[in-house]
Scaffold this motif. Structure first.
Motif, PDB file in Angstrom:
ATOM      1  N   VAL A   1      38.661  50.124  34.781  1.00  0.00           N
ATOM      2  CA  VAL A   1      37.589  49.612  35.644  1.00  0.00           C
ATOM      3  C   VAL A   1      38.027  48.256  36.204  1.00  0.00           C
ATOM      4  CG1 VAL A   1      35.182  48.830  35.695  1.00  0.00           C
ATOM      5  CG2 VAL A   1      35.810  50.847  34.354  1.00  0.00           C
ATOM      6  N   SER A   2      37.805  48.059  37.479  1.00  0.00           N
ATOM      7  CA  SER A   2      38.266  46.827  38.127  1.00  0.00           C
ATOM      8  C   SER A   2      37.603  45.596  37.514  1.00  0.00           C
ATOM      9  CB  SER A   2      37.967  46.867  39.628  1.00  0.00           C
ATOM     10  OG  SER A   2      36.566  46.775  39.855  1.00  0.00           O
ATOM     11  N   GLU A   3      38.303  44.481  37.569  1.00  0.00           N
ATOM     12  CA  GLU A   3      37.767  43.229  37.022  1.00  0.00           C
ATOM     13  C   GLU A   3      36.457  42.824  37.701  1.00  0.00           C
ATOM     14  OE1 GLU A   3      38.494  41.411  34.504  1.00  0.00           O
ATOM     15  OE2 GLU A   3      40.308  42.450  33.848  1.00  0.00           O
ATOM     16  N   PRO A   4      36.325  42.936  39.033  1.00  0.00           N
ATOM     17  CA  PRO A   4      35.043  42.572  39.648  1.00  0.00           C
ATOM     18  C   PRO A   4      33.877  43.426  39.149  1.00  0.00           C
ATOM     19  CG  PRO A   4      36.770  42.608  41.305  1.00  0.00           C
ATOM     20  CD  PRO A   4      37.362  43.195  40.061  1.00  0.00           C
ATOM     21  N   LEU A   5      34.109  44.727  38.956  1.00  0.00           N
ATOM     22  CA  LEU A   5      33.041  45.589  38.467  1.00  0.00           C
ATOM     23  C   LEU A   5      32.729  45.270  37.005  1.00  0.00           C
ATOM     24  CD1 LEU A   5      31.000  47.788  38.750  1.00  0.00           C
ATOM     25  CD2 LEU A   5      32.840  49.497  38.596  1.00  0.00           C
ATOM     26  N   GLN A   6      33.751  45.010  36.197  1.00  0.00           N
ATOM     27  CA  GLN A   6      33.506  44.580  34.815  1.00  0.00           C
ATOM     28  C   GLN A   6      32.660  43.311  34.794  1.00  0.00           C
ATOM     29  OE1 GLN A   6      36.700  44.430  31.953  1.00  0.00           O
ATOM     30  NE2 GLN A   6      37.892  46.003  33.006  1.00  0.00           N
ATOM     31  N   ALA A   7      32.963  42.392  35.669  1.00  0.00           N
ATOM     32  CA  ALA A   7      32.227  41.121  35.715  1.00  0.00           C
ATOM     33  C   ALA A   7      30.766  41.352  36.086  1.00  0.00           C
ATOM     34  CB  ALA A   7      32.892  40.164  36.700  1.00  0.00           C
TER      35      ALA A   7
END
Length: 264
Positions: free
Chosen positions: A206-212
């Protein structure tokens, strides 16, 4: 992109399952997830935790430190308001029968323990840690009965098939509320050592922006999410650094150092 979500760890009643599914939906909405999402109500474990499309799930800390660090990322850990919890740390209640059960850990020597799973922190690892100082030549119990679930471990103790078990204090709290008959005739002998609770995780794919965005939705809950949290006895979510979960490995290491590497 199509994602998978599942929070199966504490669904000990239909109401709790509905509440956890509602919490999932609320978190996804608050995080602005518009992709296709598949909910798995009864997933196969540990296969769920290794899925590259796992957007939001929950795991026990023992498998996380044992084999999931390379595939799962920590999002946040719930802070429950049950006895045995302190912030996002939790313990297990070590239980026996109220009438004819043992009066102390040492009295359980040579008897039968019930444990849910060999990869469970709350059912196996902390019980191993608790009795390790009392073990002799790598053994303490006469038999270990592997039950597959905390509810089944409680039943085994209650019905005399086992004499002692360690039960996640959150599961115990939920059962006291939802299914009081399941803990009838059970007494708490003591609480185990504490460790970080069961974390909500996401795939490392999962992309870092979505994780954030997911983490922010959990750490700064909306009013609607707070309603679902309250129904689940969750006071807050806390982000725990990965190193915090080393405490679970320390419990294992302390048992091994005492000459007790396996619950036996």
């Amino acid at each position: 992109m199509s994602w998978t979500v599942s929070l199966p760890m504490y669904n000990v009643s239909p109401r709790l399952q509905r509440e956890y599914e509602a919490l999932l939906a609320c978190v996804l909405s608050d995080a602005g997830v518009s992709d296709e999402v598949q909910l798995l109500a009864e997933p196969e474990l540990p296969a769920l935790w290794r899925r590259p499309d796992l957007l939001l799930g929950q795991t026990c800390g023992y498998p996380y430190v044992s084999f999931l660090r390379s595939v799962a990322s920590l999002l946040a850990t719930p802070c429950f308001d049950f006895a045995g919890c302190d912030g996002s740390d939790y313990t297990s209640v070590i239980v026996t029968r109220a009438v004819d059960g043992v009066g102390s850990l040492v009295e359980a020597r040579g008897l039968t323990a019930a444990a849910n799973d060999q990869h469970s922190n709350s059912g196996m690892n902390v019980l191993r840690h608790a009795v390790a100082p009392l073990a002799r030549d790598g053994r303490f119990f006469g038999k270990v009965k592997w039950t597959g679930a905390h509810v089944a471990s409680l039943r085994a103790v209650r019905e005399g098939e086992a004499d002692i078990a360690a039960i996640d204090c959150v599961t115990f709290g939920y059962l006291r509320e939802a299914s009081p008959y399941s803990i009838a005739g059970i007494k708490v002998l003591q609480y185990s050592a504490s460790s970080p609770g069961l974390p909500l995780v996401t795939s490392r794919d999962v992309s870092e922006p979505l994780q954030a965005r997911l983490r922010a939705a959990l750490l700064t809950p909306s009013p609607q999410l707070r309603k679902h949290m309250a129904a689940l006895h969750i006071k807050a979510f806390q982000h725990r650094p990965d190193a915090d979960y080393n405490r679970i490995q320390h419990l294992e290491a302390e048992a091994r150092a005492a000459g007790y590497p396996v619950l036996a």
